[in-house]
Design a protein around this motif. Sequence first.
Motif, PDB file in Angstrom:
ATOM      1  N   ASP A   1       0.968  -1.151   0.061  1.00 38.49           N
ATOM      2  CA  ASP A   1      -0.337   0.157  -0.678  1.00 38.49           C
ATOM      3  C   ASP A   1       1.218   1.148  -0.549  1.00 38.49           C
ATOM      4  O   ASP A   1       0.358   2.236   1.169  1.00 38.49           O
ATOM      5  CB  ASP A   1      -0.935  -0.188   1.458  1.00 38.49           C
ATOM      6  N   LEU A   2       1.736   0.862  -0.958  1.00 41.07           N
ATOM      7  CA  LEU A   2       2.749   2.173  -0.804  1.00 41.07           C
ATOM      8  C   LEU A   2       3.316   3.068  -2.631  1.00 41.07           C
ATOM      9  O   LEU A   2       2.526   2.708  -3.036  1.00 41.07           O
ATOM     10  CB  LEU A   2       4.013   2.261  -0.832  1.00 41.07           C
ATOM     11  N   LYS A   3       2.551   4.454  -2.156  1.00 40.92           N
ATOM     12  CA  LYS A   3       2.361   5.366  -3.393  1.00 40.92           C
ATOM     13  C   LYS A   3       4.214   5.282  -3.918  1.00 40.92           C
ATOM     14  O   LYS A   3       5.231   5.833  -3.242  1.00 40.92           O
ATOM     15  CB  LYS A   3       2.626   6.612  -3.093  1.00 40.92           C
ATOM     16  N   PRO A   4       4.497   4.479  -5.345  1.00 45.18           N
ATOM     17  CA  PRO A   4       6.212   4.624  -5.747  1.00 45.18           C
ATOM     18  C   PRO A   4       6.668   5.979  -6.392  1.00 45.18           C
ATOM     19  O   PRO A   4       5.450   6.781  -6.637  1.00 45.18           O
ATOM     20  CB  PRO A   4       6.294   3.195  -6.159  1.00 45.18           C
ATOM     21  N   ASN A   5       7.676   6.157  -5.797  1.00 43.07           N
ATOM     22  CA  ASN A   5       8.256   7.295  -6.552  1.00 43.07           C
ATOM     23  C   ASN A   5       9.070   6.808  -7.568  1.00 43.07           C
ATOM     24  O   ASN A   5      10.425   6.315  -6.714  1.00 43.07           O
ATOM     25  CB  ASN A   5       8.742   8.679  -5.995  1.00 43.07           C
ATOM     26  N   PHE A   6       9.465   6.587  -8.532  1.00 47.67           N
ATOM     27  CA  PHE A   6      10.462   6.184  -9.287  1.00 47.67           C
ATOM     28  C   PHE A   6      11.064   7.023 -10.118  1.00 47.67           C
ATOM     29  O   PHE A   6      11.074   8.754 -10.331  1.00 47.67           O
ATOM     30  CB  PHE A   6      10.263   5.439 -10.288  1.00 47.67           C
ATOM     31  N   ILE A   7      12.774   6.846  -9.508  1.00 48.68           N
ATOM     32  CA  ILE A   7      13.911   7.815 -10.211  1.00 48.68           C
ATOM     33  C   ILE A   7      14.934   7.598 -11.609  1.00 48.68           C
ATOM     34  O   ILE A   7      15.540   6.217 -10.659  1.00 48.68           O
ATOM     35  CB  ILE A   7      14.564   8.763  -8.953  1.00 48.68           C
ATOM     36  N   GLY A   8      15.238   7.927 -11.500  1.00 49.63           N
ATOM     37  CA  GLY A   8      16.005   6.873 -12.761  1.00 49.63           C
ATOM     38  C   GLY A   8      15.396   5.954 -13.724  1.00 49.63           C
ATOM     39  O   GLY A   8      14.606   5.684 -13.938  1.00 49.63           O
ATOM     40  N   SER A   9      16.770   4.985 -14.785  1.00 57.36           N
ATOM     41  CA  SER A   9      16.279   3.735 -15.298  1.00 57.36           C
ATOM     42  C   SER A   9      17.057   2.749 -14.967  1.00 57.36           C
ATOM     43  O   SER A   9      18.371   3.368 -14.602  1.00 57.36           O
ATOM     44  CB  SER A   9      15.931   4.467 -16.049  1.00 57.36           C
ATOM     45  N   GLY A  10      16.694   2.113 -15.368  1.00 60.55           N
ATOM     46  CA  GLY A  10      17.161   0.638 -15.113  1.00 60.55           C
ATOM     47  C   GLY A  10      17.299  -0.046 -14.178  1.00 60.55           C
ATOM     48  O   GLY A  10      16.094  -0.608 -13.806  1.00 60.55           O
ATOM     49  N   GLN A  11      18.348  -0.140 -13.355  1.00 55.67           N
ATOM     50  CA  GLN A  11      18.592  -1.517 -12.194  1.00 55.67           C
ATOM     51  C   GLN A  11      18.591  -0.545 -10.084  1.00 55.67           C
ATOM     52  O   GLN A  11      19.050   0.491 -10.451  1.00 55.67           O
ATOM     53  CB  GLN A  11      19.258  -2.575 -11.702  1.00 55.67           C
ATOM     54  N   VAL A  12      17.690  -1.223  -9.329  1.00 49.38           N
ATOM     55  CA  VAL A  12      17.618  -0.490  -8.924  1.00 49.38           C
ATOM     56  C   VAL A  12      18.503  -0.528  -7.570  1.00 49.38           C
ATOM     57  O   VAL A  12      19.135  -1.565  -8.183  1.00 49.38           O
ATOM     58  CB  VAL A  12      16.583  -1.120  -7.253  1.00 49.38           C
ATOM     59  N   MET A  13      19.064   1.204  -7.282  1.00 50.88           N
ATOM     60  CA  MET A  13      20.445   1.268  -6.495  1.00 50.88           C
ATOM     61  C   MET A  13      20.175   1.646  -5.053  1.00 50.88           C
ATOM     62  O   MET A  13      21.153   0.751  -4.244  1.00 50.88           O
ATOM     63  CB  MET A  13      20.732   2.672  -7.166  1.00 50.88           C
ATOM     64  N   ARG A  14      19.307   1.940  -4.466  1.00 47.69           N
ATOM     65  CA  ARG A  14      19.341   2.093  -3.432  1.00 47.69           C
ATOM     66  C   ARG A  14      17.338   2.718  -3.160  1.00 47.69           C
ATOM     67  O   ARG A  14      17.153   3.344  -4.390  1.00 47.69           O
ATOM     68  CB  ARG A  14      19.663   2.992  -2.226  1.00 47.69           C
ATOM     69  N   HIS A  15      16.813   2.473  -2.136  1.00 46.91           N
ATOM     70  CA  HIS A  15      15.284   2.408  -2.020  1.00 46.91           C
ATOM     71  C   HIS A  15      15.586   3.186  -0.602  1.00 46.91           C
ATOM     72  O   HIS A  15      16.075   2.811   0.138  1.00 46.91           O
ATOM     73  CB  HIS A  15      14.286   2.265  -2.064  1.00 46.91           C
ATOM     74  N   ASP A  16      13.889   3.981  -0.746  1.00 49.43           N
ATOM     75  CA  ASP A  16      13.588   4.712   0.938  1.00 49.43           C
ATOM     76  C   ASP A  16      12.294   4.443   0.898  1.00 49.43           C
ATOM     77  O   ASP A  16      11.469   5.261   0.155  1.00 49.43           O
ATOM     78  CB  ASP A  16      14.274   5.892   0.890  1.00 49.43           C
ATOM     79  N   PRO A  17      11.888   3.853   1.839  1.00 47.17           N
ATOM     80  CA  PRO A  17      12.661   3.324   3.158  1.00 47.17           C
ATOM     81  C   PRO A  17      13.673   1.443   2.655  1.00 47.17           C
ATOM     82  O   PRO A  17      13.232   1.275   1.372  1.00 47.17           O
ATOM     83  CB  PRO A  17      11.503   1.941   4.076  1.00 47.17           C
ATOM     84  N   PRO A  18      14.677   1.591   3.363  1.00 48.50           N
ATOM     85  CA  PRO A  18      15.877   0.724   2.881  1.00 48.50           C
ATOM     86  C   PRO A  18      14.456  -0.149   3.502  1.00 48.50           C
ATOM     87  O   PRO A  18      13.986  -0.725   4.575  1.00 48.50           O
ATOM     88  CB  PRO A  18      16.748   0.936   3.937  1.00 48.50           C
ATOM     89  N   PRO A  19      15.252  -1.571   2.730  1.00 50.92           N
ATOM     90  CA  PRO A  19      14.908  -2.793   2.990  1.00 50.92           C
ATOM     91  C   PRO A  19      14.512  -3.833   4.354  1.00 50.92           C
ATOM     92  O   PRO A  19      15.599  -2.839   5.288  1.00 50.92           O
ATOM     93  CB  PRO A  19      15.969  -4.153   2.403  1.00 50.92           C
ATOM     94  N   GLU A  20      13.511  -4.334   4.830  1.00 51.89           N
ATOM     95  CA  GLU A  20      13.452  -4.743   5.938  1.00 51.89           C
ATOM     96  C   GLU A  20      12.857  -3.360   7.213  1.00 51.89           C
ATOM     97  O   GLU A  20      12.340  -3.835   8.764  1.00 51.89           O
ATOM     98  CB  GLU A  20      14.253  -5.321   6.590  1.00 51.89           C
ATOM     99  N   SER A  21      12.464  -2.727   6.718  1.00 53.30           N
ATOM    100  CA  SER A  21      11.616  -1.591   8.104  1.00 53.30           C
ATOM    101  C   SER A  21      11.116  -1.758   8.026  1.00 53.30           C
ATOM    102  O   SER A  21      10.382  -2.007   6.911  1.00 53.30           O
ATOM    103  CB  SER A  21      12.376  -0.358   7.301  1.00 53.30           C
ATOM    104  N   PRO A  22      10.452  -0.939   8.697  1.00 55.51           N
ATOM    105  CA  PRO A  22       8.706  -1.350   9.411  1.00 55.51           C
ATOM    106  C   PRO A  22       7.841  -0.249   8.915  1.00 55.51           C
ATOM    107  O   PRO A  22       8.508   0.732   8.393  1.00 55.51           O
ATOM    108  CB  PRO A  22       8.777  -0.730  10.555  1.00 55.51           C
ATOM    109  N   LEU A  23       7.208  -0.911   7.843  1.00 57.57           N
ATOM    110  CA  LEU A  23       6.454   0.239   6.972  1.00 57.57           C
ATOM    111  C   LEU A  23       4.698   0.471   7.627  1.00 57.57           C
ATOM    112  O   LEU A  23       3.949   1.581   6.905  1.00 57.57           O
ATOM    113  CB  LEU A  23       6.076  -0.756   5.395  1.00 57.57           C
ATOM    114  N   GLU A  24       4.662   0.804   8.996  1.00 60.30           N
ATOM    115  CA  GLU A  24       3.390   1.107   9.792  1.00 60.30           C
ATOM    116  C   GLU A  24       3.491   2.792   9.162  1.00 60.30           C
ATOM    117  O   GLU A  24       4.411   3.283   9.880  1.00 60.30           O
ATOM    118  CB  GLU A  24       3.411   0.780  10.839  1.00 60.30           C
ATOM    119  N   GLY A  25       2.616   2.875   9.115  1.00 60.04           N
ATOM    120  CA  GLY A  25       2.080   4.999   8.939  1.00 60.04           C
ATOM    121  C   GLY A  25       2.685   5.446   7.640  1.00 60.04           C
ATOM    122  O   GLY A  25       2.980   6.295   7.695  1.00 60.04           O
ATOM    123  N   ILE A  26       3.881   3.965   7.304  1.00 56.46           N
ATOM    124  CA  ILE A  26       4.196   4.941   5.525  1.00 56.46           C
ATOM    125  C   ILE A  26       3.686   4.893   4.282  1.00 56.46           C
ATOM    126  O   ILE A  26       2.889   4.643   4.582  1.00 56.46           O
ATOM    127  CB  ILE A  26       6.047   4.394   5.765  1.00 56.46           C
TER     128      ILE A  26
END
Lengths: 651, 368
Positions: free
Chosen positions: A616-641
């Motif tokens: 249930d996230l609204k994604p913002n994609f920046i750039g193209s190709g393969q994922v370099m990093r993302h925010d929130p990072p892996p394994e971080s809790p998603l509550e309220g995000i």
Amino acid sequence: MFEKGQRIRASLIFFFLFAFLLTLTIRLAYLQIVRSPELQGKAQNRWKPIKIEPQRGIIYDRRMRKLAISLSLNSLYARPKEIENKEKIAEKLSLILKKNPSPILEKLNREKNFVWLARKIPKDLAEEIKGLNIEGIGLTEESKRLYPKGSFACHLLGFAGLDDQGLEGIELLYNQYIKGTPGWILSTRDARGRSVLSGEYRFYPPSGGYDIILTIDESIQHIAERELEKVYKEQGARSATIIVMDPKTGEVLALANQPSYDLNRFEDYPSYIWRNQAVTDLFEPGSSLKIVTAAAALAEDVVKYEDRFYCENGVLRVSKDHVVHDINKYEWLTFSEVIEKSSNIGTIKLGQRLGPLKLYEYLRSFGFGSLTGVDLPGEVRGILRKPREWSDLSMAALPIGQEISVTAIQLATAASAIANGGVLVRPRVVKAVVSKEGRVVKEFEPTSIRRVISQETAYRLTDILKGVTLKGTGTRAQVPGYEVAGKTGTAQKIDPKTKKYSQDKTTATFLGWVPADDPRILILVVVDEPKGLPYEGRMVRYGGLIAAPVFKEVAQRTLRYLNVPPGKSPTGEIIRVSLSDMDLRVQEIEIESREKMPDLNEKSMRETFRILSNYDLKPNFIGSGQVMRHDPPPESPLEGIKECTVWFASR
Amino acid sequence: MKKISSHLGLFLITLALISIGIIMVYSASAIISLERYNDPYFFLKRQMAWVFLGLVGMFFAARVNYRALPKLLKPLLLLTLFLLILVLFPQFGKEVAGARRWLRIGDFTLQPSEITKLILILYMADTLSRKKEKIKDLVYGFLPPLIILGTIFILILRQPDLGTALIILVVILGMLFVSGVRLRHLFSLFLVALPGIWLLINKVGYRKRRILAFLDPWSDPLGDGYQIIQSLIALGSGGILGRGLGEGTQKLFYLPAPHTDFIFAILGEELGFLGGVAVIILFGAFIYFGARIARRAPDLFGSLLALGITTWIGLQAMINIGVATGTLPTKGIPLPFISFGGSSLIFSLMGVGILLSISLQSHARQER
């Protein structure tokens, strides 16, 4: 400023120049006044040129298989002044040429330095004459255009006329390159056309034209032509067109129309059959244009997958005397279902969310109403009126592909933009022009015109269009082993008599690409005025029933020919079950891990998109190709995000 | 004529020559344009575009004080050498009939030897005017410019383009002569060069044949003598009054390059002796005004520069006419302002612009 010595030296220079000028004036007067009569006489004794057409270049397919060639034929000439025993020679030649000797003798008796005796004769006869070894008789090479496969790729290749001038197709458009430079035979004559003194004669050989390498693949063209001819004949259609292209590069791999004609006997066919309908003829695309309406709606963010549209039970009254029908009656459909089931009413409502200006903007952007720039002669723009010229009914027509006229190449090009991730490319038929020595004279690189939708929008739409062949109107386009994205179209034609949409004259289309997520081929099939097929007890002329099977056959064979490995999801009856299995599984994973951010690193944009669609996230994609990093990072809790940002980079 | 200022006179003459050029390019090329490009105006349209560009360049050069030009010389000279080397490579140079004289730039071509003429004249005028008395010295005065000249001469010969190389040689030697180089230096140079020139002509088959064809064109009327004969026939059939504009027949098939190197023959055929003499008189007047500008220039640099540009254009015109009338052996050289061709037109007009600038400067000084 010169010093004294310099001034004298400068004067010397200028004196020399003026002396030179005076010499030239005297020389000119001598030539133009004193020698004028003599030179004028020479002008009349001069060389009479006889043109020899050069050999046209070869047209190859992309794998260097010959599609159009020039045969060397021999032409027989005589230099009458050098011939002694004219009667005897005329006799001998007439036996070989199987002609009456008297016209040959008449030619030999002319007071000329040069006469043609026979043009473009077969090789064996030429050899026989050469064997006679007669003084004053000679042979030159002339060329004749030949299309070894008759009607094969006729609308692409076009043909060259009797004078070796390109008249249609590639032969016409690339004539400059193919034709070569003519050679000449010069012989002297005087003012009255009689021969002069020595009777000189000169031969300048012609030089052949450049060869053309097409983007067309002979094998794919073959597959496409066979299937097209089949449907054209079975359906007793008025005409039919197929285009197979590589949606990423715009290279046309095959293009054919029916009816077709034999290039070697083009003059036996009426000239309207020569036309390459795929670029010269217009039709209303009907439902296949809904992909543009959907693309626009997604790109403008006016709709979500699960948005519901009330489909009025199949009947929508748009004005006092205009009603839009759906073939099947629906009440509520989600956005994806509107496209899958090709609901007119749902799509019209989608169009209303966009508004006329946005709809028009996207139609223009996808290339409708303008030339695609394909390198085939006679392309037309199509008809797309400006919003201020629209009627009250236009917004109930344009979103579903009415009140707009397109060419097949336009429609295939527009769809390519969705298939390749959002970029409109220029379709092309010629790959390169090469010289006989193998030097590349001109090479045509893929040209992208503009980005029309984002990569993300293109992927979202592709996902919906996969549904069309899985559970919608296009199931007959399924290719076992591959995922197919596509759209059917069944456009009613306007009856010229009643000026209303006719019930039994339709244009049946199917437009699709495969493998859906990484397309190698995009195919458009258009069948004009099919007779129809029995379906649920009546004759129907749906694109999904008539054009989709053609797509399937061509796609299946072409994928096998191109060695495209089958994708992860097979299709067919069994598949639908397994698909629902997959849906369930996805949902399970979803429930399990929904509280934590998944690890997206090194995923492709498409994978990322698919994974995130379960959150249930609204994604913002920046750039193209393969994922370099993302925010929130892996394994971080998603509550309220509510949002996440993903950065891509290409390696 | 005394009352007309040199720049006005030169400008009007140039305009007249350009106008004749546009008309003749159209007349000479309409048929081949139609045949080759399906458009009778193909060459005309391009010529008009280049006339426009050339006139812009000319006005620009006329507005700039010519004394400011030496500041740009070094980079320009290097650029010229670079282009002359670049054109020799098959990747960049376009080959036409065995010679690599044109650089491909997109759909257009540039002929580096055309820029070279202008830049080298500028360079020589600058060096020689600064050396003054030292020019009489062999090592410090005469040799350095000679080395530059020699390098460029050899580069152009490699294309090969003997005609242009010789024009450059003669114009620069003329400038050296006028600036005060000792006659015995010049004469010994001539003696040294003589065997080289003899080799150039005798070793290269086509040059020797051209010389032989020049001496007796009728010995091989369809081979090497062909162009000369066709050119003579064109001029001869023109007579005194000509066949009339557009009425010439030689351009149809008989004379190759009717709109470029042999445009004077077409002009002579269509406009007759009177037309030909008119063009010769216009070039004579051009030299007259050029000489006047050289004489009245405010400094030695201006005088040498004017002399160089005037001899270049005058000499080139005369060689072209000389070839067309069979007075000189065949050389592929354009007739300034008249022949079809962008590089030649644009750089000749820039040269005229510089002449105008010199005249305007000396005028301004007199008025002060």
